[in-house]
Design a protein around this motif. Structure first.
Motif, PDB file in Angstrom:
ATOM      1  N   ARG A  61     -16.975  -2.446   9.903  1.00 28.04           N
ATOM      2  CA  ARG A  61     -15.763  -3.131   9.040  1.00 28.04           C
ATOM      3  C   ARG A  61     -16.190  -4.425   8.360  1.00 28.04           C
ATOM      4  O   ARG A  61     -15.662  -4.474   7.201  1.00 28.04           O
ATOM      5  N   TYR A  68     -16.880  -4.438  -0.480  1.00 21.55           N
ATOM      6  CA  TYR A  68     -15.742  -4.220  -1.324  1.00 21.55           C
ATOM      7  C   TYR A  68     -15.493  -5.385  -2.155  1.00 21.55           C
ATOM      8  O   TYR A  68     -15.329  -5.337  -3.277  1.00 21.55           O
ATOM      9  N   LYS A 324     -13.425   2.302  -0.909  1.00 24.15           N
ATOM     10  CA  LYS A 324     -11.835   1.850  -0.320  1.00 24.15           C
ATOM     11  C   LYS A 324     -11.248   3.021   0.447  1.00 24.15           C
ATOM     12  O   LYS A 324     -10.783   2.793   1.518  1.00 24.15           O
ATOM     13  N   ASP A 325     -11.472   4.203  -0.073  1.00 20.20           N
ATOM     14  CA  ASP A 325     -10.850   5.493   0.496  1.00 20.20           C
ATOM     15  C   ASP A 325     -11.388   5.814   2.008  1.00 20.20           C
ATOM     16  O   ASP A 325     -10.868   6.151   2.946  1.00 20.20           O
ATOM     17  N   LEU A 328      -9.879   3.038   4.396  1.00 16.93           N
ATOM     18  CA  LEU A 328      -8.587   3.306   4.671  1.00 16.93           C
ATOM     19  C   LEU A 328      -8.352   4.394   5.593  1.00 16.93           C
ATOM     20  O   LEU A 328      -7.568   4.703   6.490  1.00 16.93           O
ATOM     21  N   SER A 329      -8.938   5.642   5.356  1.00 16.55           N
ATOM     22  CA  SER A 329      -8.881   6.774   5.920  1.00 16.55           C
ATOM     23  C   SER A 329      -9.487   6.878   7.341  1.00 16.55           C
ATOM     24  O   SER A 329      -9.091   7.664   8.117  1.00 16.55           O
ATOM     25  N   ASN A 331      -9.234   4.078   9.052  1.00 22.73           N
ATOM     26  CA  ASN A 331      -8.516   2.784   9.893  1.00 22.73           C
ATOM     27  C   ASN A 331      -9.439   1.474   9.860  1.00 22.73           C
ATOM     28  O   ASN A 331      -9.388   0.800  11.222  1.00 22.73           O
ATOM     29  N   ALA A 333      -9.439  -0.885   7.618  1.00 24.17           N
ATOM     30  CA  ALA A 333      -8.886  -2.032   6.991  1.00 24.17           C
ATOM     31  C   ALA A 333      -7.450  -1.383   6.443  1.00 24.17           C
ATOM     32  O   ALA A 333      -7.265  -0.331   6.519  1.00 24.17           O
ATOM     33  N   SER A 334      -6.640  -2.384   6.039  1.00 26.94           N
ATOM     34  CA  SER A 334      -5.334  -2.197   5.708  1.00 26.94           C
ATOM     35  C   SER A 334      -5.249  -2.362   4.076  1.00 26.94           C
ATOM     36  O   SER A 334      -5.874  -2.999   3.397  1.00 26.94           O
ATOM     37  N   ILE A 335      -4.187  -1.487   3.669  1.00 23.46           N
ATOM     38  CA  ILE A 335      -3.663  -1.744   2.046  1.00 23.46           C
ATOM     39  C   ILE A 335      -3.676  -3.016   1.791  1.00 23.46           C
ATOM     40  O   ILE A 335      -3.909  -3.746   0.742  1.00 23.46           O
ATOM     41  N   LEU A 338      -6.723  -5.370   1.838  1.00 25.49           N
ATOM     42  CA  LEU A 338      -7.665  -5.185   0.539  1.00 25.49           C
ATOM     43  C   LEU A 338      -6.738  -5.721  -0.554  1.00 25.49           C
ATOM     44  O   LEU A 338      -7.531  -6.250  -1.735  1.00 25.49           O
TER      45      LEU A 338
END
Length: 393
Positions: A61, A68, A324-325, A328-329, A331, A333-335, A338
């Motif tokens: 993570r 990112y 990013k995808d 997120l997919s 779990n 990080a959260s939207i 970011l």
């Protein structure tokens, strides 16, 4: 431990509500995120190798958030440079790196800052990943005293520790990189040099001369061709009899890598670095990537390709969206988290642009300074015999 983290998170959430604060942790506990995940990555093409990099990559993570942020910073920095150039605040040559961010970030993920790197004139991203700041880079683009080269280098000539530019002559940086690699071997410091060039430079004779010397002397060098497919404006199919750039070294092992995937690039670079450090000599990497802008700011970039092609690459292969995808997919990080990074990056870029437009230009007295790294001040003749300037280190 899990229970304790959840309790702490709940306390912070309650405090944030009472104080009206905006905290990422308010929407989700850090304990809820996946600390690391393993992803399948594209198989690389091999030349003179029995096996290549792994087909999976493990991302933590912490690494994901770092990659990112760095890629977003490069993207936003280049878009701001585009804006300042069109306002005629940035002048001269300016080659932007947006679209190719996974190359710079992935390469840095596979080596260390004690290793060495040299590239061509599309150098802003590498200046950042090698330790430069956004403020220093933007100020250099506008020719200000606070620039990373004191306002004397501009877009194409930026340097940091173990980063040798930013070189304006097509392909000329490749033999210089071999010289750095020779120094690494001579000193026996277990370091290596990454020498980058583009598909347009790949036909230069001096590159093949450098392949020969590096192979003879088994130099610890990774030759990397960033193949963004169009050189200065001519497609690789029209300019090269062979577009398999990873095989161009002939007797040198090579790999062809998806340069739009930061994890593919990272794993390939780790593999290449291990090859060099083991004493096997040079290795060649071809990164298949894509630039969103034209070759330089004087090139609109749509006379030899369509806008639809550019948009298709953006929608299907964008390196930032891909990372990013994944995060997120899985779990990681959260939207909201970011978005917080995006906001912080935008602020950093705006602050740097403000500095780059208000910092003073270097005075004439600085013209001849920094000729040598460590030397006593000495006199330099100016444009006329009676004009004298002083050089200081």
């Amino acid at each position: 431990m899990q229970k304790m983290l959840t309790i702490i998170s709940n306390v912070l959430r309650g405090s944030a509500r009472r104080n009206g604060a905006s905290l990422v942790v308010a929407s989700r506990s850090y304990a809820d995120f996946t600390p690391e995940a393993t992803f399948d990555i594209k198989k690389v093409d091999l030349h003179r190798l029995e096996e290549g990099p792994p087909l999976t990559s493990t991302l933590t993570r912490e690494e994901g958030l770092k990659y990112y942020r760095t890629m977003q910073t490069i993207r936003r920095m280049e878009l701001k440079a585009d804006q300042l150039y069109k306002q005629k605040i940035i002048r001269g040559f300016c080659h932007l790196y947006d679209g190719q961010e996974a190359c710079a970030v992935g390469i840095e993920g596979g080596i260390t800052l004690s290793d060495h790197l040299i590239t061509a004139y599309r150098a802003h991203g590498y200046t950042l990943t090698r330790g430069g700041t956004v403020r220093e880079i933007m100020a250099e683009l506008t020719g200000r005293r606070g620039g990373i080269a004191k306002g004397k280098g501009g877009s194409m000539h930026m340097y940091t520790k173990n980063f040798y530019g930013g070189n304006g002559i097509v392909g000329a940086q490749v033999p210089l990189g071999a010289g750095v690699a020779l120094a690494c071997k001579y000193l026996g410091n277990d370091q290596l040099c990454v020498s980058l060039y583009g598909d347009g430079a790949a036909n230069q004779g001096q590159i093949f001369e450098t392949y020969n010397m590096s192979s003879l002397w088994k130099l610890p060098i990774i030759f990397i061709c960033e193949n963004n497919q169009y050189a200065m404006g001519t497609s690789v199919e029209r300019s090269a009899a062979s577009t398999e750039y990873y095989k161009r070294g002939d007797y040198i092992p090579g790999i062809r890598v998806d340069g739009m995937d930061v994890l593919c690039v990272r794993e390939a670079t780790k593999f290449a670095a291990a090859h060099c450090r083991s004493g096997k000599g040079p290795i060649l990497m071809e990164l298949q990537t894509y630039r969103y802008h034209g070759h330089s700011m004087s090139d609109p970039g749509v006379s030899y390709r369509t806008r639809e092609e550019i948009q298709e690459v953006r929608s299907k292969s964008d390196p930032i969206s891909m990372l990013k995808d994944r995060m997120l997919s899985n779990n990681m990080a959260s939207i909201e988290e970011l978005k917080e990074i995006d906001i912080a990056v935008r602020k950093e870029i705006e602050d740097a642009a403000q500095f780059a437009t208000t910092d003073p230009e270097p005075p004439l007295d600085d013209l001849c300074s920094h000729i040598f790294a460590n030397d006593q001040p000495f006199e330099v003749r100016g444009a006329t015999p009676w004009t004298k300037l002083t050089s200081t280190s």
